[in-house]
Design a protein around this motif. Structure first.
Motif, short mmCIF file in Angstrom:
data_model
loop_
_atom_site.label_atom_id
_atom_site.label_comp_id
_atom_site.label_asym_id
_atom_site.label_seq_id
_atom_site.Cartn_x
_atom_site.Cartn_y
_atom_site.Cartn_z
N HIS A 91 0.84 -1.20 0.00
CA HIS A 91 0.00 0.00 0.00
C HIS A 91 0.87 1.25 0.00
N LEU A 92 0.34 2.34 -0.53
CA LEU A 92 1.09 3.60 -0.59
C LEU A 92 1.22 4.28 0.77
N THR A 93 0.21 4.11 1.63
CA THR A 93 0.22 4.78 2.93
C THR A 93 0.15 3.78 4.08
N GLN A 94 0.65 4.22 5.23
CA GLN A 94 0.58 3.41 6.43
C GLN A 94 -0.88 3.15 6.81
N LYS A 95 -1.72 4.17 6.65
CA LYS A 95 -3.13 4.05 6.99
C LYS A 95 -3.81 2.94 6.17
N ALA A 96 -3.53 2.91 4.86
CA ALA A 96 -4.12 1.89 3.99
C ALA A 96 -3.60 0.50 4.33
N GLY A 97 -2.31 0.40 4.65
CA GLY A 97 -1.74 -0.88 5.05
C GLY A 97 -2.34 -1.40 6.34
N TRP A 98 -2.50 -0.50 7.31
CA TRP A 98 -3.08 -0.88 8.60
C TRP A 98 -4.53 -1.33 8.42
N ALA A 99 -5.28 -0.63 7.58
CA ALA A 99 -6.67 -1.01 7.31
C ALA A 99 -6.73 -2.41 6.69
N ALA A 100 -5.80 -2.72 5.80
CA ALA A 100 -5.76 -4.05 5.18
C ALA A 100 -5.43 -5.13 6.20
N ALA A 101 -4.52 -4.84 7.13
CA ALA A 101 -4.17 -5.81 8.18
C ALA A 101 -5.37 -6.06 9.10
N ILE A 102 -6.11 -5.02 9.41
CA ILE A 102 -7.30 -5.17 10.25
C ILE A 102 -8.36 -5.99 9.53
N ARG A 103 -8.57 -5.72 8.22
CA ARG A 103 -9.52 -6.52 7.43
C ARG A 103 -9.13 -7.99 7.43
N ALA A 104 -7.85 -8.26 7.21
CA ALA A 104 -7.37 -9.65 7.19
C ALA A 104 -7.59 -10.31 8.56
N SER A 105 -7.37 -9.57 9.62
CA SER A 105 -7.58 -10.10 10.98
C SER A 105 -9.05 -10.41 11.22
N ARG A 106 -9.92 -9.54 10.79
CA ARG A 106 -11.36 -9.76 10.99
C ARG A 106 -11.85 -10.95 10.18
N LEU A 107 -11.32 -11.13 8.96
CA LEU A 107 -11.68 -12.29 8.15
C LEU A 107 -11.20 -13.58 8.82
N THR A 108 -10.01 -13.54 9.38
CA THR A 108 -9.47 -14.70 10.08
C THR A 108 -10.31 -15.01 11.31
N LEU A 109 -10.71 -13.99 12.05
CA LEU A 109 -11.56 -14.17 13.21
C LEU A 109 -12.91 -14.77 12.81
N ALA A 110 -13.45 -14.34 11.67
CA ALA A 110 -14.73 -14.87 11.18
C ALA A 110 -14.63 -16.37 10.87
N GLN A 111 -13.42 -16.85 10.61
CA GLN A 111 -13.19 -18.28 10.38
C GLN A 111 -12.98 -19.03 11.68
N GLY A 112 -13.11 -18.31 12.80
CA GLY A 112 -12.99 -18.94 14.11
C GLY A 112 -11.57 -19.05 14.64
N LYS A 113 -10.64 -18.29 14.08
CA LYS A 113 -9.24 -18.35 14.52
C LYS A 113 -8.85 -17.07 15.23
N ARG A 114 -8.13 -17.22 16.34
CA ARG A 114 -7.56 -16.06 17.02
C ARG A 114 -6.41 -15.53 16.18
N CYS A 115 -6.18 -14.21 16.22
CA CYS A 115 -5.08 -13.63 15.45
C CYS A 115 -4.69 -12.27 16.02
N LYS A 116 -3.65 -11.69 15.44
CA LYS A 116 -3.18 -10.37 15.85
C LYS A 116 -2.90 -9.53 14.61
N ALA A 117 -3.00 -8.21 14.78
CA ALA A 117 -2.55 -7.24 13.79
C ALA A 117 -1.55 -6.33 14.49
N ILE A 118 -0.37 -6.17 13.89
CA ILE A 118 0.68 -5.35 14.48
C ILE A 118 1.11 -4.29 13.48
N LEU A 119 1.07 -3.03 13.92
CA LEU A 119 1.49 -1.90 13.10
C LEU A 119 2.89 -1.48 13.56
#
Length: 74
Positions: free
Chosen positions: A28-56
């Motif tokens: 991603h071009l910006t830190q904000k966009a990258g962080w948003a993508a990491a949060i989306r990936a974490s929420r999708l992983t959580l929806a699959q029933g898996k614990r996870c972390k997002a680290i900026l």
């Protein structure tokens, strides 16, 4: 026990990358966009029933923010 996915948002020459397990998931071009993508990936992983972390990370590699998704096991 299965490994807990951890999504890292890190600085790179092209901007900011989201990585998990050493694999680049997106860039991603910006830190904000990258962080948003990491949060989306974490929420999708959580929806699959898996614990996870997002680290900026800051540009120097230190941790700026960390979020855990899912409940701790008893």
């Amino acid at each position: 026990m299965a490994r807990q996915p951890t999504f890292h948002t890190v600085s790179c020459k092209e901007g900011w990358r989201v990585k998990e397990g050493g694999e680049v998931l997106s860039t991603h071009l910006t830190q904000k966009a990258g962080w948003a993508a990491a949060i989306r990936a974490s929420r999708l992983t959580l929806a699959q029933g898996k614990r996870c972390k997002a680290i900026l990370h800051r540009i120097d590699g230190s941790i700026r923010e960390e979020r855990a998704y899912g409940r701790a096991l008893p």
